[in-house]
Design a protein around this motif. Structure first.
Motif, mmCIF file in Angstrom:
data_model
loop_
_atom_site.group_PDB
_atom_site.id
_atom_site.type_symbol
_atom_site.label_atom_id
_atom_site.label_comp_id
_atom_site.label_asym_id
_atom_site.label_seq_id
_atom_site.Cartn_x
_atom_site.Cartn_y
_atom_site.Cartn_z
ATOM 1 N N TYR A 38 0.832 -1.208 0.000
ATOM 2 C CA TYR A 38 0.000 0.000 0.000
ATOM 3 C C TYR A 38 0.872 1.267 0.000
ATOM 4 O O TYR A 38 0.419 2.324 -0.413
ATOM 5 N N PHE A 39 2.081 1.134 0.507
ATOM 6 C CA PHE A 39 2.924 2.324 0.700
ATOM 7 C C PHE A 39 3.980 2.483 -0.385
ATOM 8 O O PHE A 39 4.839 3.345 -0.281
ATOM 9 N N ARG A 46 5.765 12.048 5.184
ATOM 10 C CA ARG A 46 4.578 12.922 5.234
ATOM 11 C C ARG A 46 3.408 12.210 5.929
ATOM 12 O O ARG A 46 2.745 12.791 6.789
ATOM 13 N N HIS A 50 1.547 13.389 9.486
ATOM 14 C CA HIS A 50 0.105 13.613 9.623
ATOM 15 C C HIS A 50 -0.525 12.624 10.593
ATOM 16 O O HIS A 50 -1.449 12.962 11.320
ATOM 17 N N TYR A 65 -5.278 18.713 13.810
ATOM 18 C CA TYR A 65 -4.942 17.946 12.614
ATOM 19 C C TYR A 65 -5.293 18.772 11.390
ATOM 20 O O TYR A 65 -6.423 19.237 11.253
ATOM 21 N N PRO A 68 -5.433 15.922 5.126
ATOM 22 C CA PRO A 68 -6.666 15.538 4.429
ATOM 23 C C PRO A 68 -7.557 14.691 5.321
ATOM 24 O O PRO A 68 -7.073 14.080 6.273
ATOM 25 N N HIS A 74 -7.480 7.957 2.013
ATOM 26 C CA HIS A 74 -7.428 6.514 1.743
ATOM 27 C C HIS A 74 -8.273 6.066 0.558
ATOM 28 O O HIS A 74 -8.224 4.905 0.185
ATOM 29 N N ILE A 79 -8.300 -0.576 0.627
ATOM 30 C CA ILE A 79 -7.900 -1.191 1.906
ATOM 31 C C ILE A 79 -9.001 -2.134 2.400
ATOM 32 O O ILE A 79 -10.163 -1.729 2.519
ATOM 33 N N VAL A 87 -3.328 -3.227 10.759
ATOM 34 C CA VAL A 87 -2.641 -1.978 11.137
ATOM 35 C C VAL A 87 -2.982 -1.611 12.582
ATOM 36 O O VAL A 87 -2.098 -1.240 13.365
ATOM 37 N N ILE A 119 -11.876 4.506 6.085
ATOM 38 C CA ILE A 119 -10.610 4.022 5.528
ATOM 39 C C ILE A 119 -10.786 2.768 4.673
ATOM 40 O O ILE A 119 -10.147 2.605 3.645
HETATM 41 C C1 HEM Z 1 -5.599 3.016 11.940
HETATM 42 C C2 HEM Z 1 -6.170 3.980 11.350
HETATM 43 C C3 HEM Z 1 -5.458 4.886 10.366
HETATM 44 C C4 HEM Z 1 -5.195 6.200 10.554
HETATM 45 C C5 HEM Z 1 -5.521 7.048 11.780
HETATM 46 C C6 HEM Z 1 -4.528 6.668 9.347
HETATM 47 C C7 HEM Z 1 -4.109 7.969 9.145
HETATM 48 C C8 HEM Z 1 -3.642 8.449 7.944
HETATM 49 C C9 HEM Z 1 -3.476 9.835 7.651
HETATM 50 C C10 HEM Z 1 -3.729 10.985 8.620
HETATM 51 C C11 HEM Z 1 -3.045 9.932 6.362
HETATM 52 C C12 HEM Z 1 -2.797 11.225 5.557
HETATM 53 C C13 HEM Z 1 -1.370 11.499 5.368
HETATM 54 C C14 HEM Z 1 -1.120 12.568 4.362
HETATM 55 O O1 HEM Z 1 -1.819 12.688 3.335
HETATM 56 O O2 HEM Z 1 -0.165 13.307 4.560
HETATM 57 C C15 HEM Z 1 -2.926 8.578 5.850
HETATM 58 C C16 HEM Z 1 -2.474 8.238 4.585
HETATM 59 C C17 HEM Z 1 -2.264 6.948 4.145
HETATM 60 N N1 HEM Z 1 -2.641 5.809 4.793
HETATM 61 FE FE1 HEM Z 1 -3.542 5.716 6.610
HETATM 62 N N2 HEM Z 1 -4.384 5.636 8.468
HETATM 63 C C18 HEM Z 1 -4.940 4.520 9.048
HETATM 64 C C19 HEM Z 1 -5.026 3.260 8.485
HETATM 65 C C20 HEM Z 1 -4.426 2.889 7.306
HETATM 66 C C21 HEM Z 1 -4.410 1.535 6.772
HETATM 67 C C22 HEM Z 1 -5.114 0.349 7.419
HETATM 68 C C23 HEM Z 1 -3.675 1.566 5.602
HETATM 69 C C24 HEM Z 1 -3.327 0.450 4.655
HETATM 70 C C25 HEM Z 1 -3.348 -0.803 4.967
HETATM 71 C C26 HEM Z 1 -3.255 2.944 5.411
HETATM 72 C C27 HEM Z 1 -2.506 3.393 4.323
HETATM 73 C C28 HEM Z 1 -2.276 4.715 4.032
HETATM 74 C C29 HEM Z 1 -1.588 5.178 2.812
HETATM 75 C C30 HEM Z 1 -0.994 4.298 1.708
HETATM 76 C C31 HEM Z 1 -1.592 6.587 2.886
HETATM 77 C C32 HEM Z 1 -0.988 7.576 1.873
HETATM 78 C C33 HEM Z 1 -1.928 7.890 0.742
HETATM 79 C C34 HEM Z 1 -1.283 8.912 -0.176
HETATM 80 O O3 HEM Z 1 -1.413 10.099 0.103
HETATM 81 O O4 HEM Z 1 -0.646 8.518 -1.143
HETATM 82 N N3 HEM Z 1 -3.730 3.715 6.441
HETATM 83 N N4 HEM Z 1 -3.301 7.703 6.820
#
Ligand code: HEM
Length: 126
Positions: A38-39, A46, A50, A65, A68, A74, A79, A87, A119
């Protein structure tokens, strides 16, 4: 202040402790073969910045906060519910290892309940 009246943010040890936990969380995520894809190509620094802010605000810290919405961040990633739970399990493990008391871990999962539908993307029928 008695422990019951302190925020989860304070009980965890504030911003420093949350930053350290998020660092460890991403070491685990990027080592997890199911989650790392995913990453790929994502600016993890970044996302971490966040995510720290988001968790601080969610848990009662003074931060605001300004990233976005969770839905915006997401959408399109596809996901699954299982990967979301994975996670959250990693997050609870690192907070537990950092000495968070059981009540705080429960508080974190309660606080995150609303995040899951923002999400997760339920796969559509083909
Ligand atoms: C547990 C709850 C979660 C929280 C609180 C959370 C929080 C965040 C936040 C605040 C961002 C925005 C970052 C930004 O745009 O600068 C983000 C982006 C992202 N998150 Fe999560 N997340 C969670 C769960 C997950 C899960 C389960 C996955 C994948 C399995 C995931 C994958 C991603 C990815 C790949 C991005 C970057 C998307 C992009 O801008 O290209 N997150 N997350």
């Amino acid at each position: 202040m008695s422990d019951e009246t302190r925020s989860h943010y304070d009980r965890l040890g504030g911003a420093e402790a949350i930053r350290a936990a998020v660092d460890k969380l991403y070491l685990r995520i990027l080592r997890d073969d199911r989650l790392a894809p995913y990453f790929s190509g994502v600016d993890v620094a970044r996302v971490k910045r966040h995510q720290v802010l988001f968790l601080c605000a969610l848990l009662g810290g003074p931060q605001t906060y300004d990233g976005p919405s969770l839905y915006q961040a997401h959408r399109g990633l596809g996901i699954t519910p299982a990967d979301y739970d994975r996670v959250v399990d990693h997050l609870e493990d690192v907070l537990g290892a950092a000495g968070a008391p059981e009540g705080t871990l429960v508080g974190v999962s309660v606080a995150l309940v609303g995040a899951k539908p923002e999400i997760v993307e339920v796969p559509r029928d083909p």
